[in-house]
Design a protein around this motif. Structure first.
Motif, short mmCIF file in Angstrom:
data_model
loop_
_atom_site.label_atom_id
_atom_site.label_comp_id
_atom_site.label_asym_id
_atom_site.label_seq_id
_atom_site.Cartn_x
_atom_site.Cartn_y
_atom_site.Cartn_z
N HIS A 2 -6.00 -13.33 -1.43
CA HIS A 2 -6.29 -12.16 -0.62
C HIS A 2 -6.90 -11.06 -1.48
N GLY A 3 -7.66 -10.20 -0.82
CA GLY A 3 -8.25 -9.06 -1.51
C GLY A 3 -7.20 -8.04 -1.90
N TYR A 4 -7.54 -7.21 -2.86
CA TYR A 4 -6.62 -6.21 -3.40
C TYR A 4 -6.18 -5.22 -2.33
N ASP A 5 -7.06 -4.90 -1.40
CA ASP A 5 -6.76 -3.92 -0.36
C ASP A 5 -6.38 -4.55 0.98
N GLU A 6 -6.32 -5.86 1.03
CA GLU A 6 -6.01 -6.53 2.29
C GLU A 6 -4.51 -6.47 2.58
N PRO A 7 -4.12 -5.90 3.72
CA PRO A 7 -2.69 -5.79 4.06
C PRO A 7 -2.14 -7.13 4.54
N GLU A 31 7.54 10.22 3.30
CA GLU A 31 7.15 11.25 2.33
C GLU A 31 5.64 11.28 2.11
N GLY A 32 4.91 10.30 2.66
CA GLY A 32 3.46 10.25 2.50
C GLY A 32 3.01 9.68 1.17
N LEU A 33 3.90 9.00 0.45
CA LEU A 33 3.57 8.45 -0.85
C LEU A 33 2.83 7.12 -0.74
N VAL A 34 3.08 6.42 0.34
CA VAL A 34 2.41 5.14 0.58
C VAL A 34 2.11 5.05 2.07
N LYS A 35 0.98 4.44 2.41
CA LYS A 35 0.57 4.34 3.81
C LYS A 35 0.21 2.89 4.14
N TYR A 46 1.69 -4.43 3.81
CA TYR A 46 1.34 -3.82 2.54
C TYR A 46 0.29 -4.65 1.82
N SER A 47 -0.63 -3.98 1.16
CA SER A 47 -1.64 -4.65 0.34
C SER A 47 -1.13 -4.69 -1.11
N ASP A 52 1.24 -2.00 -5.99
CA ASP A 52 1.04 -1.40 -7.32
C ASP A 52 1.38 0.09 -7.29
N ARG A 53 1.06 0.75 -6.20
CA ARG A 53 1.39 2.18 -6.06
C ARG A 53 2.92 2.36 -6.00
N ILE A 54 3.59 1.49 -5.27
CA ILE A 54 5.06 1.55 -5.19
C ILE A 54 5.67 1.30 -6.56
N LYS A 55 5.11 0.36 -7.32
CA LYS A 55 5.60 0.11 -8.68
C LYS A 55 5.48 1.37 -9.52
#
Length: 125
Positions: A2-7, A31-35, A46-47, A52-55
């Motif tokens: 899957h692509g990096y941005d594919e949910p 909190e708007g930290l992840v969408k 999630y993609s 990676d953002r959550i990490k």
């Protein structure tokens, strides 16, 4: 693959992989930290970019003791820096193209790029 941005990842999978409670992921979303993306049935997907953002959020909170308000500021500053880096690269490319087409910029001239209209203006001293 899957692509990096594919949910593609459900909240339960992400929670299990990152060893956190699904409620933590819901809080990060509130909190708007992840969408994460949503299916038509409103399920979170999630993609790899989200993961990676959550990490990064987990690293900031667990290892560095940053609270979620601080994480938000750090992530916004990081995004601004990345945008500025992209803009610098665009300007470098534009300058290289100008120099290739017109030769070197004489020392008695300045080159300015206007951000909104992306026009090159040459000023002579």
């Amino acid at each position: 693959m899957h692509g990096y941005d594919e949910p593609v990842f459900l909240i339960s999978v992400v929670a299990k992989v990152l060893k956190i409670h699904p409620q933590t992921l819901r809080q990060y979303e509130r909190e708007g930290l992840v969408k994460p993306s949503r299916t038509e049935g409103k399920m979170r997907l999630y993609s790899q970019r989200d993961i990676d953002r959550i990490k990064m959020i987990l690293r900031l909170t667990r290892e560095l003791g940053v609270n979620l308000a601080g994480v938000d500021i750090i992530l916004r500053l990081k995004e601004q820096m990345e945008e500025m880096e992209r803009e610098i690269e665009e300007l470098k490319d534009e300058l290289a193209n100008y120099q290739a087409a017109n030769g070197q910029i004489p020392k008695n001239r300045s080159m300015v790029k206007k951000r909104d209209s992306y026009e090159i203006i040459i000023f002579e001293e």
